[in-house]
Write a protein that holds these residues in place. Structure first.
Motif, short mmCIF file in Angstrom:
data_model
loop_
_atom_site.label_atom_id
_atom_site.label_comp_id
_atom_site.label_asym_id
_atom_site.label_seq_id
_atom_site.Cartn_x
_atom_site.Cartn_y
_atom_site.Cartn_z
N LEU A 1 28.46 15.20 62.76
CA LEU A 1 29.11 15.38 64.06
C LEU A 1 30.31 14.45 64.22
N GLY A 2 30.76 13.86 63.14
CA GLY A 2 31.78 12.81 63.20
C GLY A 2 33.12 13.22 63.72
N GLY A 3 33.41 14.51 63.77
CA GLY A 3 34.69 14.96 64.29
C GLY A 3 35.85 14.54 63.41
N ILE A 4 37.06 14.66 63.95
CA ILE A 4 38.27 14.34 63.19
C ILE A 4 38.69 12.89 63.44
N VAL A 5 38.67 12.50 64.71
CA VAL A 5 39.10 11.15 65.09
C VAL A 5 38.17 10.65 66.19
N SER A 6 37.89 9.35 66.17
CA SER A 6 37.13 8.72 67.23
C SER A 6 37.77 7.37 67.55
N THR A 7 37.39 6.79 68.68
CA THR A 7 37.90 5.48 69.06
C THR A 7 36.71 4.58 69.36
N PRO A 8 36.08 4.02 68.33
CA PRO A 8 34.87 3.22 68.54
C PRO A 8 35.15 1.98 69.38
N VAL A 9 34.14 1.59 70.15
CA VAL A 9 34.23 0.40 70.99
C VAL A 9 33.69 -0.79 70.21
N LEU A 10 34.39 -1.92 70.28
CA LEU A 10 34.00 -3.10 69.54
C LEU A 10 32.60 -3.58 69.92
N ASN A 11 31.90 -4.09 68.94
CA ASN A 11 30.59 -4.70 69.15
C ASN A 11 30.81 -6.21 69.30
N LEU A 12 31.19 -6.62 70.51
CA LEU A 12 31.51 -8.04 70.74
C LEU A 12 30.33 -8.93 70.36
N PRO A 13 30.64 -10.13 69.82
CA PRO A 13 31.97 -10.77 69.72
C PRO A 13 32.72 -10.47 68.44
N GLU A 14 32.35 -9.41 67.72
CA GLU A 14 33.10 -9.06 66.51
C GLU A 14 34.52 -8.65 66.86
N VAL A 15 35.40 -8.66 65.85
CA VAL A 15 36.81 -8.32 66.09
C VAL A 15 37.20 -7.02 65.40
N ALA A 16 36.26 -6.38 64.68
CA ALA A 16 36.59 -5.14 63.98
C ALA A 16 35.36 -4.24 63.90
N ILE A 17 35.61 -2.94 64.02
CA ILE A 17 34.56 -1.93 63.82
C ILE A 17 35.19 -0.77 63.07
N VAL A 18 34.52 -0.28 62.04
CA VAL A 18 35.03 0.80 61.20
C VAL A 18 34.21 2.05 61.48
N GLY A 19 34.89 3.11 61.91
CA GLY A 19 34.23 4.36 62.24
C GLY A 19 34.46 5.42 61.17
N VAL A 20 33.40 6.10 60.79
CA VAL A 20 33.46 7.12 59.74
C VAL A 20 33.42 8.50 60.38
N ASN A 21 34.40 9.32 60.08
CA ASN A 21 34.43 10.69 60.60
C ASN A 21 33.88 11.67 59.56
N ARG A 22 33.83 12.93 59.96
CA ARG A 22 33.21 13.95 59.12
C ARG A 22 34.00 14.21 57.84
N MET A 23 33.28 14.43 56.75
CA MET A 23 33.91 14.81 55.49
C MET A 23 34.12 16.32 55.47
N VAL A 24 35.32 16.75 55.13
CA VAL A 24 35.64 18.18 55.07
C VAL A 24 36.46 18.48 53.82
N GLU A 25 36.38 19.72 53.37
CA GLU A 25 37.24 20.16 52.27
C GLU A 25 38.50 20.76 52.85
N ARG A 26 39.66 20.30 52.33
CA ARG A 26 40.94 20.78 52.83
C ARG A 26 41.90 20.96 51.67
N PRO A 27 42.84 21.91 51.80
CA PRO A 27 43.87 22.02 50.77
C PRO A 27 44.84 20.85 50.88
N MET A 28 45.10 20.21 49.76
CA MET A 28 46.02 19.08 49.70
C MET A 28 47.00 19.29 48.55
N VAL A 29 48.14 18.68 48.66
CA VAL A 29 49.15 18.74 47.60
C VAL A 29 48.97 17.53 46.70
#
Length: 410
Positions: A335-363
């Motif tokens: 359900l990860g979607g394309i983009v998300s804006t995760p809220v920080l888990n204070l007092p940490e200064v960074a949070i890394v959010g993983v979105n959905r894996m999809v197959e797409r045509p790329m060059v």
């Protein structure tokens, strides 16, 4: 018969007060020794309070959502024997004996309701017995628990009862005849989550950075590792590989493996990587901590993630598991979607959010090919993290994931 008062026990860790989340008994119920009476909430952990004695419930000391101090009266039982409650009438000096010819006026009987510190509200006595998970499911499905007959102990409603109560698809009305509003108290873990999210967005200067990553080679490596060692060491998901990428990248970006004490204006940078793993539990979102991720291999981290996530998901996580993270990894899976804006888990200064894996045509090299793509949507505290550092950090993670052999080069 006597009365026995059960006080809110000292749960430890210096906790002075807790929030009452749910009663499993009501006034008039008979309880046995070690039977669970209620759930209470500390910072994030839900704790079950058992009964040390057998007896009949006389009064409850609070309603769900109320805060109770350690040592305050939780519940009162009528028990065999004298009990532990000394009524004032039992210890007061004896009154002078009346003259034989004068009858003493009848004294009012001291009922349990009179001496109770917090009489049980009427609504509590009529509340159907059900766990928080069952209540949440019933609310989402629009099922009135008052109309469901419970098949569990003491008439408690279980998931099987909800299955029986739900109508087959296509049998019910398309819409309700009139608007029905259900007031759902925000208590327990849901209240803690609300408070932490509000505090995080109020205090930190959030900014997000999104980058797409070609994980074709990474997914091929994962499948290869599972094919060779999956039966012996266990199947790997992407999570331990992502944790490995964080561990390696943070060597060059120690300012992101940190906790910011904004009251003292100090950033504590950590050499050990304690990764918070955002986990959706039965009662809400929890963040158990994968400690010392830099010291384990892929399978060691995978097994530890499974252990702490299961403890959090089922409300069995201890306080040590839910505190001390230095950076958080969050994922909504499919359900990860394309983009998300995760809220920080204070007092940490960074949070890394993983979105959905999809197959797409790329060059690639001038040719259109199908690649497995995945976005990382990450947030940072702009008070202490510059945008350039955040972008360089995510780019370092991207390079590690797109060339997975570099994950294991020391």
């Amino acid at each position: 018969m006597g009365q026995h008062v059960i006080k809110m026990p000292d749960i430890g860790e210096g906790i002075a007060q807790v929030e009452l989340v749910e009663w499993y008994v009501k006034v008039g119920d008979t309880v046995t020794e070690d039977q669970v009476l209620a759930d209470v909430m500390t910072d994030k952990a839900t704790v079950e309070i058992p009964s040390p004695v057998s007896g009949q419930v006389v009064a409850l000391g609070a309603t769900p959502g109320q805060t109770m101090a350690v040592g305050s009266e939780l519940i009162r039982l009528e028990v065999e024997g004298a009990g532990n409650l000394k009524l004032a009438t039992a210890t007061a000096p004896a009154a002078p004996q009346p003259a034989p010819a004068v009858s003493a006026p009848p004294q009012p009987r001291v009922t349990p309701e009179v001496v109770a510190k917090a009489p049980e509200p009427e609504v509590t006595t009529e509340r159907p017995l059900a766990s928080p998970a069952v209540r949440k499911r019933a609310w989402e499905a629009g099922i009135d628990l008052a109309a469901v007959k419970g098949s569990g102990p003491a008439g408690r409603i279980v998931h099987a009862d909800l299955d029986a109560a739900q109508q087959p698809l296509g049998k019910g009305p398309v819409c309700a005849a009139e608007d029905q509003v259900q007031a759902v108290p925000v208590i327990g873990l849901r209240r803690k989550i609300a408070e932490r999210m509000q505090e995080a967005t109020r205090r930190a200067a959030h900014f997000s950075y999104v980058e797409e990553i070609d994980v074709t080679a990474l997914e091929a490596l994962r499948q290869q590792l599972n094919g060779k060692w999956g039966e012996v060491r266990g199947k790997l998901t992407l999570l331990p590989l992502l944790v490995r990428a964080l561990v390696v990248a943070l060597r060059d970006f120690p300012q992101l493996n940190a906790r910011y004490n904004d009251e003292e204006q100090v950033v504590d940078r950590h050499s050990a990587v304690h990764v918070g793993i955002a986990t959706q539990g039965d009662h809400g979102l929890l963040v158990p901590v994968l400690r010392d991720a830099q010291q384990r291999d892929l399978w060691g981290n995978a097994n530890e993630i499974t252990r702490i996530a299961a403890a959090a998901r089922h409300g069995k996580a201890e306080r040590e598991i839910l505190s001390g993270s230095t950076i958080t990894l969050t994922s909504l899976g499919a359900l990860g979607g394309i983009v998300s804006t995760p809220v920080l888990n204070l007092p940490e200064v960074a949070i890394v959010g993983v979105n959905r894996m999809v197959e797409r045509p790329m060059v690639v090299d001038g040719q259109i090919v199908i690649r497995k793509m995945m976005n990382l949507s990450s947030s940072f505290d702009h008070r202490v993290v510059d945008g350039m550092d955040a972008a360089r950090f995510i780019q370092a993670v991207r390079q590690l994931l797109e060339q997975p052999a570099t994950l294991f080069i020391e």
